[in-house]
Design an enzyme around this catalytic site. Structure first.
Site, PDB file in Angstrom:
ATOM      1  N   CYS A 193       0.929  -1.166  -0.077  1.00  0.00           N
ATOM      2  CA  CYS A 193      -0.174   0.087   0.027  1.00  0.00           C
ATOM      3  C   CYS A 193       0.848   1.391   0.114  1.00  0.00           C
ATOM      4  CB  CYS A 193      -0.988  -0.041   1.441  1.00  0.00           C
ATOM      5  SG  CYS A 193      -1.861  -1.582   1.411  1.00  0.00           S
ATOM      6  N   HIS A 224      -8.910   3.393  -1.683  1.00  0.00           N
ATOM      7  CA  HIS A 224      -7.610   2.779  -1.711  1.00  0.00           C
ATOM      8  C   HIS A 224      -7.181   1.982  -2.643  1.00  0.00           C
ATOM      9  CE1 HIS A 224      -3.766   1.716   0.256  1.00  0.00           C
ATOM     10  NE2 HIS A 224      -4.407   0.729   0.922  1.00  0.00           N
TER      11      HIS A 224
HETATM   12  N1  COA Z   1     -16.992   1.557   3.654  1.00  0.00           N
HETATM   13  C1  COA Z   1     -18.354   1.706   3.335  1.00  0.00           C
HETATM   14  N2  COA Z   1     -19.196   1.159   2.677  1.00  0.00           N
HETATM   15  C2  COA Z   1     -18.530   0.058   2.025  1.00  0.00           C
HETATM   16  C3  COA Z   1     -17.449  -0.360   2.266  1.00  0.00           C
HETATM   17  C4  COA Z   1     -16.655   0.502   3.073  1.00  0.00           C
HETATM   18  N3  COA Z   1     -15.205  -0.023   3.205  1.00  0.00           N
HETATM   19  N4  COA Z   1     -16.977  -1.503   1.307  1.00  0.00           N
HETATM   20  C5  COA Z   1     -18.328  -1.633   0.786  1.00  0.00           C
HETATM   21  N5  COA Z   1     -19.287  -0.766   1.139  1.00  0.00           N
HETATM   22  C6  COA Z   1     -20.553  -0.585   0.729  1.00  0.00           C
HETATM   23  C7  COA Z   1     -20.690  -0.619  -0.928  1.00  0.00           C
HETATM   24  O1  COA Z   1     -20.577   0.292  -1.542  1.00  0.00           O
HETATM   25  C8  COA Z   1     -22.142  -1.516  -0.856  1.00  0.00           C
HETATM   26  O2  COA Z   1     -23.299  -0.611  -0.766  1.00  0.00           O
HETATM   27  P1  COA Z   1     -24.622  -0.538  -1.698  1.00  0.00           P
HETATM   28  O3  COA Z   1     -25.210  -1.920  -1.011  1.00  0.00           O
HETATM   29  O4  COA Z   1     -25.332   0.638  -0.945  1.00  0.00           O
HETATM   30  O5  COA Z   1     -24.228  -0.617  -3.013  1.00  0.00           O
HETATM   31  C9  COA Z   1     -22.329  -2.332   0.452  1.00  0.00           C
HETATM   32  O6  COA Z   1     -21.220  -1.961   0.979  1.00  0.00           O
HETATM   33  C10 COA Z   1     -21.686  -3.858   0.024  1.00  0.00           C
HETATM   34  O7  COA Z   1     -20.416  -3.642  -0.750  1.00  0.00           O
HETATM   35  P2  COA Z   1     -19.739  -5.101  -0.992  1.00  0.00           P
HETATM   36  O8  COA Z   1     -18.649  -4.764  -2.089  1.00  0.00           O
HETATM   37  O9  COA Z   1     -20.645  -6.182  -1.224  1.00  0.00           O
HETATM   38  O10 COA Z   1     -19.013  -5.405   0.369  1.00  0.00           O
HETATM   39  P3  COA Z   1     -18.116  -6.501   0.810  1.00  0.00           P
HETATM   40  O11 COA Z   1     -18.795  -7.115   2.090  1.00  0.00           O
HETATM   41  O12 COA Z   1     -17.766  -7.534  -0.176  1.00  0.00           O
HETATM   42  O13 COA Z   1     -16.853  -5.574   1.453  1.00  0.00           O
HETATM   43  C11 COA Z   1     -15.443  -5.044   3.092  1.00  0.00           C
HETATM   44  C12 COA Z   1     -16.682  -4.790   2.476  1.00  0.00           C
HETATM   45  C13 COA Z   1     -15.294  -4.141   4.091  1.00  0.00           C
HETATM   46  C14 COA Z   1     -14.989  -6.455   3.424  1.00  0.00           C
HETATM   47  C15 COA Z   1     -14.333  -4.628   1.900  1.00  0.00           C
HETATM   48  O14 COA Z   1     -14.579  -3.316   1.475  1.00  0.00           O
HETATM   49  C16 COA Z   1     -12.880  -4.679   2.262  1.00  0.00           C
HETATM   50  O15 COA Z   1     -12.389  -5.804   2.134  1.00  0.00           O
HETATM   51  N6  COA Z   1     -12.142  -3.620   2.670  1.00  0.00           N
HETATM   52  C17 COA Z   1     -10.703  -3.812   2.975  1.00  0.00           C
HETATM   53  C18 COA Z   1      -9.970  -3.587   1.728  1.00  0.00           C
HETATM   54  C19 COA Z   1      -8.341  -3.764   2.104  1.00  0.00           C
HETATM   55  O16 COA Z   1      -8.024  -4.492   3.104  1.00  0.00           O
HETATM   56  N7  COA Z   1      -7.615  -3.185   1.686  1.00  0.00           N
HETATM   57  C20 COA Z   1      -6.136  -3.031   2.059  1.00  0.00           C
HETATM   58  C21 COA Z   1      -5.703  -2.401   3.327  1.00  0.00           C
HETATM   59  S1  COA Z   1      -4.425  -2.732   4.225  1.00  0.00           S
END
Ligand code: COA
Length: 388
Positions: free
Chosen positions: A87, A336
């Protein structure tokens, strides 16, 4: 600093989010926008070297991605190096670009950060996120990045008797800032109640404590300071660079509630810049999870250990607080795209310090700090920017 400084004279940024654009299109858009943003007298033929920050998510052009940047940026023939520090890839790409100028080796250098994360399945996404963590123990035991930061958050709340509302407030503030940023993935404010009631991802972290999965790119054009006014009346100088590293796995580190790599990088950046923390008007920190923003404020030296939560709850880190943090919405709301983040943070410093940030403008901003972390803290860069 005692050396020739680098100055940013142009910067470009794509929208961050779930985008239809291909990787090549994203690279092209960011570089074209950076070139177009230079006020006068610039042409690509002036670029003497380029650095590309990318993790290589989903295996797209895992090797030699630098050649693709050379093609898309119209730089075939110019040396291009791909920099990979998870990252923090673009933070380190920016660092290499600025060092190439400081050393006198080059006069004009391009630094680009890029990632395309949404063109693969969620199972493969988990794999690609996992490869930047410790693959021998953390991944073996099923830990995701949310899991690792969840452990840090649990320990922090316990050790410092910090209420979970402090984490929620980071998300509320960054979503409010993201709502003012046309490039942000999420441009909608959220309430503290909604953040606290959201499904848990890795206790105590819930959905709104996590950065999203994003596509996007950002590009920066750097020149030697003596040339800067040829291209613009308002260059932004790289005043100080710092970088550090730590052990890869959380269990090997000295502390779960601070990042040593950040502390080392901050110390070096301020020493090189020669100015005090009190003269910085805002911070762009690596808030991949809300807990990471609290740790960053402390590790960068802007709060005592355990005090960042209270600072956040008081409103000090809001856009119009006494120390705005992540005016662009941060990784939390802006998004990100892993390899793009370090360049995106510097883009924000560039537009803010030129007074061009529109509705999210930090008043009287003359000096800024950006902070980019690799994975859960194995590497970090801190960069200080100034208008003089
Ligand atoms: N914050 C706020 N809303 C989020 C979100 C987040 N981080 N991620 C997804 N959403 C929302 C989407 O827009 C969607 O909204 P909608 O239903 O109104 O369209 C809903 O949540 C579901 O989205 P989806 O993509 O199915 O979510 P998910 O459950 O597959 O993923 C996380 C959610 C948090 C697990 C995913 O965003 C993630 O893995 N984030 C971390 C990424 C990471 O680790 N990066 C490296 C960091 S070191």
């Amino acid at each position: 600093m005692g050396r020739r400084r680098a100055a940013i004279v142009g910067a470009g940024h794509t929208r961050f989010g779930v985008l239809p654009a291909t990787p090549r299109e994203l690279l092209c858009q960011a570089v074209d926008a950076a070139v177009a943003s230079v006020d006068r007298g610039f042409e690509r033929a002036l670029v003497g070297e380029a650095f590309l920050g990318t993790l290589g998510f989903s295996g797209w052009q895992l090797g030699n991605a630098s050649a693709v940047l050379a093609e898309e940026a119209g730089l075939v023939g110019v040396p291009v190096t791909r920099v990979e520090n998870a990252c923090a890839s673009a933070g380190f790409a920016l660092r290499h670009a600025a060092l190439a100028i400081q050393s006198g080796e080059r006069d004009v250098v391009l630094a680009v950060g890029f990632e395309k994360m949404n063109d693969t399945t969620s199972t493969r996404r988990r794999y690609w996120l996992g490869v930047s963590g410790d693959t021998e123990w953390e991944r073996l035991s099923g830990l995701t990045f949310a899991g690792v930061y969840g452990l840090m958050a649990g320990r922090y709340l316990h050790d410092y008797d910090c209420p979970p509302e402090a984490l929620a407030e980071v998300a509320v503030k960054n979503h409010a800032n993201g709502a003012l940023n046309p490039n942000a993935q999420f441009q909608k404010p959220v309430s503290r109640e909604k953040v606290l009631a959201a499904p848990r991802v890795a206790t105590p972290l819930g959905l709104f404590d996590c950065c999203p999965v994003s596509d996007g790119a950002a590009a920066l054009l750097l020149v030697g300071e003596e040339m800067a006014h040829r291209f613009t009346d308002t260059p932004v100088y790289v005043a100080g660079l710092g970088a550090g590293s730590d052990r890869l796995a959380l269990q090997e580190r000295e502390s779960m509630t601070s990042l040593k790599a950040t502390q080392i990088a901050a110390k070096e950046a301020f020493r090189r810049a020669g100015f005090e923390r009190s003269s910085v008007q805002f911070l762009e920190v690596h808030d991949c999870f809300t807990i990471a923003e609290l740790l960053a404020i402390e590790d960068l030296g802007f709060a005592e250990p355990g005090r960042a939560g209270a600072l956040t709850l008081e409103g000090a880190t809001r856009l119009h607080g006494r120390l705005p943090v992540n005016p662009d919405g941060g990784l939390k709301a802006k998004g990100h795209p892993i390899g793009a983040t370090g360049a995106s943070q510097a883009y924000e410093a560039f537009v803010q310090l030129r007074g061009a940030a529109g509705a999210r403008q930090v008043p009287h901003a003359e000096r800024a700090l950006t902070h980019n972390v690799g994975g859960s803290g194995a590497s970090a860069t801190v960069s200080l920017f100034s208008i003089q």
